[in-house]
Scaffold this motif. Structure first.
Motif, short mmCIF file in Angstrom:
data_model
loop_
_atom_site.label_atom_id
_atom_site.label_comp_id
_atom_site.label_asym_id
_atom_site.label_seq_id
_atom_site.Cartn_x
_atom_site.Cartn_y
_atom_site.Cartn_z
N ALA A 157 0.98 -1.24 0.07
CA ALA A 157 -0.20 0.02 -0.01
C ALA A 157 0.99 1.29 0.15
CB ALA A 157 -0.85 0.00 1.14
N HIS A 158 1.80 1.30 0.75
CA HIS A 158 2.68 2.46 0.89
C HIS A 158 3.30 2.77 -0.33
CE1 HIS A 158 1.60 3.35 4.97
NE2 HIS A 158 2.23 1.93 5.33
N PRO A 159 4.12 1.81 -1.03
CA PRO A 159 4.75 2.22 -2.54
C PRO A 159 3.61 2.60 -3.36
CG PRO A 159 5.05 0.03 -1.94
CD PRO A 159 4.58 0.76 -0.64
N GLY A 185 2.64 9.89 -8.42
CA GLY A 185 3.68 10.15 -9.77
C GLY A 185 4.98 10.27 -9.01
N LYS A 186 5.25 9.62 -7.84
CA LYS A 186 6.95 9.60 -7.50
C LYS A 186 7.62 8.28 -7.76
CE LYS A 186 5.88 12.90 -3.65
NZ LYS A 186 6.60 13.92 -3.98
N ILE A 187 7.05 7.54 -8.23
CA ILE A 187 7.90 6.33 -8.64
C ILE A 187 8.00 6.19 -10.20
CG2 ILE A 187 7.11 5.28 -6.44
CD1 ILE A 187 5.86 2.89 -8.27
N SER A 188 8.82 5.45 -10.44
CA SER A 188 9.41 4.90 -11.96
C SER A 188 8.83 3.52 -12.09
CB SER A 188 10.63 5.14 -12.13
OG SER A 188 11.06 4.57 -13.52
N GLY A 189 8.10 3.06 -13.22
CA GLY A 189 7.70 1.77 -13.39
C GLY A 189 6.42 1.52 -12.39
N SER A 190 6.59 0.15 -11.93
CA SER A 190 5.34 -0.22 -11.19
C SER A 190 5.95 -0.69 -9.86
CB SER A 190 4.77 -1.59 -11.70
OG SER A 190 5.60 -2.39 -12.13
N VAL A 191 5.13 -1.06 -8.70
CA VAL A 191 5.55 -1.62 -7.56
C VAL A 191 5.70 -2.99 -7.79
CG1 VAL A 191 4.77 -1.72 -5.17
CG2 VAL A 191 4.10 0.22 -6.33
N LYS A 192 6.73 -3.69 -7.17
CA LYS A 192 7.04 -5.08 -7.33
C LYS A 192 7.02 -5.74 -6.10
CE LYS A 192 8.37 -4.49 -11.62
NZ LYS A 192 7.59 -4.99 -12.82
N MET A 193 6.17 -6.83 -6.05
CA MET A 193 6.37 -7.40 -4.71
C MET A 193 7.51 -8.72 -4.65
SD MET A 193 3.70 -10.67 -3.17
CE MET A 193 2.02 -9.79 -3.84
N VAL A 252 -2.31 -14.12 8.89
CA VAL A 252 -2.22 -13.01 8.11
C VAL A 252 -1.06 -12.87 7.44
CG1 VAL A 252 -2.45 -10.37 8.01
CG2 VAL A 252 -4.08 -11.77 9.68
N GLY A 253 -1.04 -12.86 6.07
CA GLY A 253 0.24 -12.71 5.35
C GLY A 253 0.74 -11.38 5.13
N ALA A 254 1.99 -11.12 4.85
CA ALA A 254 2.45 -9.67 4.70
C ALA A 254 3.42 -9.85 3.36
CB ALA A 254 3.46 -9.31 5.64
N ASP A 255 2.81 -8.88 2.43
CA ASP A 255 3.54 -8.80 1.21
C ASP A 255 4.18 -7.49 1.11
OD1 ASP A 255 2.08 -11.09 0.46
OD2 ASP A 255 0.30 -9.64 -0.64
N TYR A 256 5.32 -7.46 0.63
CA TYR A 256 6.53 -6.70 0.86
C TYR A 256 6.93 -6.12 -0.72
CZ TYR A 256 8.06 -7.61 5.54
OH TYR A 256 8.05 -7.71 6.92
N GLY A 257 6.54 -4.53 -0.61
CA GLY A 257 6.76 -3.97 -1.83
C GLY A 257 8.09 -3.24 -2.34
N LEU A 258 8.40 -3.08 -3.42
CA LEU A 258 9.48 -2.45 -4.05
C LEU A 258 9.25 -1.52 -4.78
CD1 LEU A 258 12.67 -2.69 -3.45
CD2 LEU A 258 12.74 -4.12 -5.66
N ALA A 259 9.87 -0.42 -4.74
CA ALA A 259 9.67 0.79 -5.70
C ALA A 259 10.66 1.71 -6.10
CB ALA A 259 8.67 1.63 -5.41
N VAL A 260 10.94 2.13 -7.16
CA VAL A 260 12.17 3.11 -7.57
C VAL A 260 11.62 4.29 -7.90
CG1 VAL A 260 14.15 3.47 -9.37
CG2 VAL A 260 13.52 1.16 -8.56
N MET A 261 12.25 5.14 -6.93
CA MET A 261 11.87 6.75 -7.15
C MET A 261 11.90 7.30 -8.52
SD MET A 261 10.41 6.97 -4.32
CE MET A 261 10.10 5.46 -4.13
N ALA A 262 11.02 8.13 -9.15
CA ALA A 262 11.22 8.55 -10.47
C ALA A 262 12.37 9.54 -10.70
CB ALA A 262 9.80 9.71 -10.87
N SER A 263 12.75 10.08 -9.41
CA SER A 263 14.08 11.11 -9.33
C SER A 263 15.27 10.14 -9.34
CB SER A 263 14.03 12.13 -8.72
OG SER A 263 13.60 11.43 -7.19
N ALA A 264 15.14 8.98 -8.97
CA ALA A 264 16.39 8.28 -8.75
C ALA A 264 17.48 8.10 -10.01
CB ALA A 264 15.81 6.73 -8.11
N PRO A 265 18.75 7.99 -9.68
CA PRO A 265 19.59 7.66 -10.73
C PRO A 265 19.52 6.17 -11.23
CG PRO A 265 20.80 7.44 -8.53
CD PRO A 265 19.11 7.97 -8.38
N ALA A 266 20.06 6.17 -12.35
CA ALA A 266 19.85 4.85 -13.24
C ALA A 266 20.54 3.52 -12.14
CB ALA A 266 20.67 4.71 -14.43
#
Length: 291
Positions: free
Chosen positions: A99-101, A108-116, A243-257
């Motif tokens: 949810a947070h990412p 509009g703060k991340i690049s691409g999609s959130v990955k579990m 209760v299961g916990a799914d962890y999300g990963l995101a790269v910020m839109a302003s991040a370097p390559a």
């Protein structure tokens, strides 16, 4: 740098001023790019990932041959999201929920999609001497004399998952949800929550300070707490309350390559092997070996 500038001046003399300025601009632009590419990759991650992602960051740095450096910041995912929203320079965000990412994605703060990228489960961390099993866990938590600790909902997904467990208790015992929610002690994960002394595991410290009789936390946290304080007992949550916990990963839109490289590494087999050592399961978006 001085050598490059001197060559430009010697080669074109006083009459090539405009060209010389262009050459100098290119030289300094190249210098700026080099500095930018060498900056730390800022990894903001859930506190439950601290041990695992510290090792993952080291493995990534080693695999880069020392060309990349990762600066880690750990804390409750909800609080980290708030800091990112206020402008802190995170490059990669590893959250203990999706949810947070996704909230950052909506802004509009991340690049691409959130990955579990990982999964976790809740366990009960129990003080020595309290007789409780998976079968008696719900009755024990409902006992008025038993203090039930959780993390802080909204600020820390661990608290949200604990309250989701309380909701699952309602069909099993009428009134259980309201009773558990009202008695839950929100001891960690909030902006003003007490912090353990340096070197102590948070949940082991909370239990050793006798702040709760039973604490609902991630199983990975419970294992580390027991390593810190072996007398603590870990009780599995029964299937009806699990209760299961799914962890999300995101790269910020302003991040370097380079941030994309770190995110891909976390999704890859080397990092996943490290996460597995700490008890995390694989997420849906993990890359298979060889890809």
């Amino acid at each position: 740098m001085q050598g490059d500038t001197a060559v430009a001046e010697r080669g074109y003399g006083k009459c090539g001023c405009a060209f010389k300025v262009a050459v100098l601009s290119a030289v300094f632009a190249g210098w700026t790019t080099a500095v930018t590419s060498a900056e730390d990759i800022n990894l903001y991650a859930a506190g439950s990932l601290k041990a695992a992602l510290t090792d993952v960051a080291k493995a990534f740095e080693q695999k880069s041959g020392g060309q990349q450096s990762v600066k880690t910041t750990f804390g409750p995912s909800g609080l980290l999201r708030g800091r990112i929203e206020k402008g802190e320079p995170a490059h990669v965000f590893a959250s203990a929920n999706m949810a947070h990412p996704k909230k950052l994605a909506e802004a509009g703060k991340i690049s691409g999609s959130v990955k579990m990228f990982a999964r976790n489960q809740l366990c009960a961390l129990v003080k020595p001497g309290l007789a409780v099993t998976s079968e008696t866990l719900l009755d024990t938590m409902l006992d008025e004399k038993v203090r039930v600790g959780t993390s802080t909902p909204k600020a820390d997904p661990s608290g949200d998952y604990a309250f989701a467990l309380f909701a699952k208790a309602e069909p099993l015992k009428a009134g259980a949800q309201a009773k558990l929610e009202s008695k839950a002690l929100k001891l960690t994960g909030g902006p003003d929550s007490a912090k353990p002394p340096e070197g102590r595991h948070l949940y082991a410290w909370v239990m050793s300070e006798d702040r709760a009789d039973l604490f609902l936390t991630y199983c990975t946290n419970a294992v580390l707490a027991k390593k810190d304080t072996p007398s603590l007992v870990i009780v599995d949550i029964p299937n009806a309350l699990a209760v299961g916990a799914d962890y999300g990963l995101a790269v910020m839109a302003s991040a370097p390559a380079e941030a994309d490289a770190l995110a891909n590494f976390i999704l890859g087999p080397d990092a996943q092997a490290i996460l597995a050592e700490y008890g995390f399961g694989k997420g849906d978006d993990v890359r298979p070996a060889g890809k």
